[in-house]
Design an enzyme around this catalytic site. Structure first.
Site, mmCIF file in Angstrom:
data_model
loop_
_atom_site.group_PDB
_atom_site.id
_atom_site.type_symbol
_atom_site.label_atom_id
_atom_site.label_comp_id
_atom_site.label_asym_id
_atom_site.label_seq_id
_atom_site.Cartn_x
_atom_site.Cartn_y
_atom_site.Cartn_z
ATOM 1 N N ASP A 146 0.944 -1.497 0.168
ATOM 2 C CA ASP A 146 0.112 0.239 -0.198
ATOM 3 C C ASP A 146 0.625 1.310 0.188
ATOM 4 O OD1 ASP A 146 -2.594 -0.996 -0.328
ATOM 5 O OD2 ASP A 146 -3.224 -1.534 2.110
ATOM 6 N N ARG A 190 -6.139 0.796 1.733
ATOM 7 C CA ARG A 190 -7.077 1.108 2.673
ATOM 8 C C ARG A 190 -7.515 1.810 2.892
ATOM 9 N NH1 ARG A 190 -8.494 -3.181 6.021
ATOM 10 N NH2 ARG A 190 -8.797 -1.586 7.281
ATOM 11 N N ARG A 294 0.169 -8.552 -3.921
ATOM 12 C CA ARG A 294 1.119 -9.044 -3.194
ATOM 13 C C ARG A 294 1.696 -10.489 -3.770
ATOM 14 N NH1 ARG A 294 -2.281 -8.425 2.502
ATOM 15 N NH2 ARG A 294 -1.973 -10.668 2.998
HETATM 16 O O1 F6P Z 1 -1.891 -3.610 4.083
HETATM 17 C C1 F6P Z 1 -1.960 -3.944 3.028
HETATM 18 C C2 F6P Z 1 -3.385 -4.744 2.000
HETATM 19 O O2 F6P Z 1 -2.856 -5.432 0.800
HETATM 20 C C3 F6P Z 1 -4.159 -3.802 2.348
HETATM 21 O O3 F6P Z 1 -4.101 -3.151 1.631
HETATM 22 C C4 F6P Z 1 -6.115 -4.739 2.069
HETATM 23 O O4 F6P Z 1 -6.975 -4.328 3.003
HETATM 24 C C5 F6P Z 1 -5.522 -5.674 3.222
HETATM 25 O O5 F6P Z 1 -3.669 -5.875 3.429
HETATM 26 C C6 F6P Z 1 -5.881 -6.884 3.301
HETATM 27 O O6 F6P Z 1 -5.380 -8.101 3.939
HETATM 28 P P1 F6P Z 1 -5.894 -9.390 3.818
HETATM 29 O O7 F6P Z 1 -6.619 -10.411 3.030
HETATM 30 O O8 F6P Z 1 -4.348 -10.105 3.557
HETATM 31 O O9 F6P Z 1 -6.235 -10.015 5.616
#
Ligand code: F6P
Length: 381
Positions: A146, A190, A294
């Site tokens: 992010d 987010r 990711r």
């Molecule tokens: O903080 C990184 C991030 O990729 C955010 O953009 C996203 O909201 C969150 O992680 C989602 O993470 P997870 O689905 O792994 O809980």
């Protein structure tokens, strides 16, 4: 004053980001070169708090061989492992418990001189709190796709995520144009629109919706219809997951719980697509890029940044610096106080050169005054 460090611990916490393994490699190798022992804590802090075999793993040259280009993290990670609200069995229930004192005690018992905490804003806040709780020394290494960690110009993982999102937007062009549709692509972010902004511009989006600029539907509709009038019968909208309509709320998929105390966002693209479809009469589709952003290995840029951050963390420790977080500032890796970053978010400045560039190219942010795009279309036709 240089200080003697004999044994350090390292962990990776929060959502993973491409480049974590590169940090593990550079921390390990640069520590070994100085005669320092490195131990990895598995799954955030779990390896210190649970009595599991292999919770702490010795990182030697072999352990970090051939991992630099790999995504994920060989240590595993956790986003429900905050030691101050740690999921703990009590009878037949699992309840959040403050296990920070236990963690600090085990850290000392294992003989660690310092912790290298690799994580995002949440991990930096926890690292700072653990320092106040009694950990001897902590150096944070900021990661997140992010790019929202305060105090560093960039975090590793971000460049990779932007590249993946840009490629996806490139690919969506042909199918969206073939069907003369409106496509709304949801990317991660987010609280901030860094990925949406950069991938949106690079991928040639017509509108970019970011949390920093609450949007109205009118300018987006105008933009789509202006393109229609010019014979461009398709449009692409990139929305950060945290984008929200003016006066409205973010789109929440899951409200979170006592252990993961942040909501899981998602669904804004679908919401925007429905509204734009209804208002323009055009066929609209939405897609969520999600965790693809990711996944996989880091770009060369992220790999290098991760290596520099990791080596910097060890360098600052042996140089005798105070606890802090490594940060990229004016192309240099520096150490900043953890208190400067903890609890803060680096948002997109709407007056920055990148946003200005986008606006000058006619990209809509949904915050333009009524008539902005319609007028421009009429003048140019
Ligand atoms: O903080 C990184 C991030 O990729 C955010 O953009 C996203 O909201 C969150 O992680 C989602 O993470 P997870 O689905 O792994 O809980």
């Amino acid at each position: 004053m240089p200080r003697t460090i004999r044994k350090i611990a390292i962990n990776t916490g929060g959502g993973d980001a491409p480049g974590l393994n590169a940090v593990l490699r550079s921390v390990t190798l640069s520590a070994i070169e100085r005669g320092i022992e490195v131990w990895g804590i598995k799954h955030g802090y779990r390896g210190l708090l649970e009595d599991e075999p292999g919770g702490l793993v010795r990182l030697d040259r072999d352990a970090v061989r051939g991992i630099m280009h790999l995504g994920g993290t060989i240590l595993g990670t956790a986003n429900r492992g905050d030691p101050f609200h740690y999921p703990t069995h009590e009878g037949d229930k699992i309840v959040p418990k403050d296990r920070s004192a236990e963690l600090v005690e085990r850290f000392h018992r294992e003989g660690f001189d310092a912790l290298v905490a690799v994580g995002g804003d949440g991990s930096m806040r926890i690292a700072n709190a653990l320092l106040e709780r009694g950990l001897p020394l902590v150096v944070g290494v900021p990661k997140t796709i992010d790019n929202d960690v305060y105090g560093t110009e960039l975090t590793f993982g971000f460049d990779t995520a932007v590249s993946i999102a840009t490629e996806a937007i490139d690919r969506l062009h042909s199918t969206t144009e073939a069907h003369e549709r409106v496509m709304v692509v949801e990317v991660m972010g987010r609280h901030t629109g860094w990925i949406a902004l950069r991938s949106g511009i690079a991928g040639g989006a017509d509108a970019i919706l970011v949390p920093e600029a609450p949007f109205s539907y009118e300018p987006i509709v105008e933009k789509v219809m202006q393109r229609e009038a010019r014979g461009r019968r398709f449009s692409i909208i990139v929305a950060a997951e945290g984008a929200c309509p003016k006066g409205g709320d973010v789109t929440v998929r899951d409200a979170g719980d006592a252990f993961r105390r942040v909501a899981v966002l998602g669904g804004v693209a679908e919401r925007v697509a429905k509204e734009i479809g209804a208002r323009t009469g055009k066929e609209t589709r939405s897609m969520v890029l999600g965790h693809l952003q990711r996944g996989g290995g880091p770009t060369t840029f992220d790999r290098l940044l991760a290596l520099r951050f990791g080596a910097g963390a060890v360098r600052f420790l042996v140089q005798g610096c105070e606890s802090g977080m490594v940060a990229l500032r004016c192309h240099r890796v520096e150490l900043i106080p953890l208190s400067e970053t903890a609890g803060r978010t680096k948002t997109v400045d709407l007056d920055c050169d990148t946003v200005t560039t986008a606006r000058e190219m006619g990209i809509c942010f949904g915050d333009e005054p009524p008539g902005h795009f319609a007028k421009e279309g009429a003048a140019s036709s």
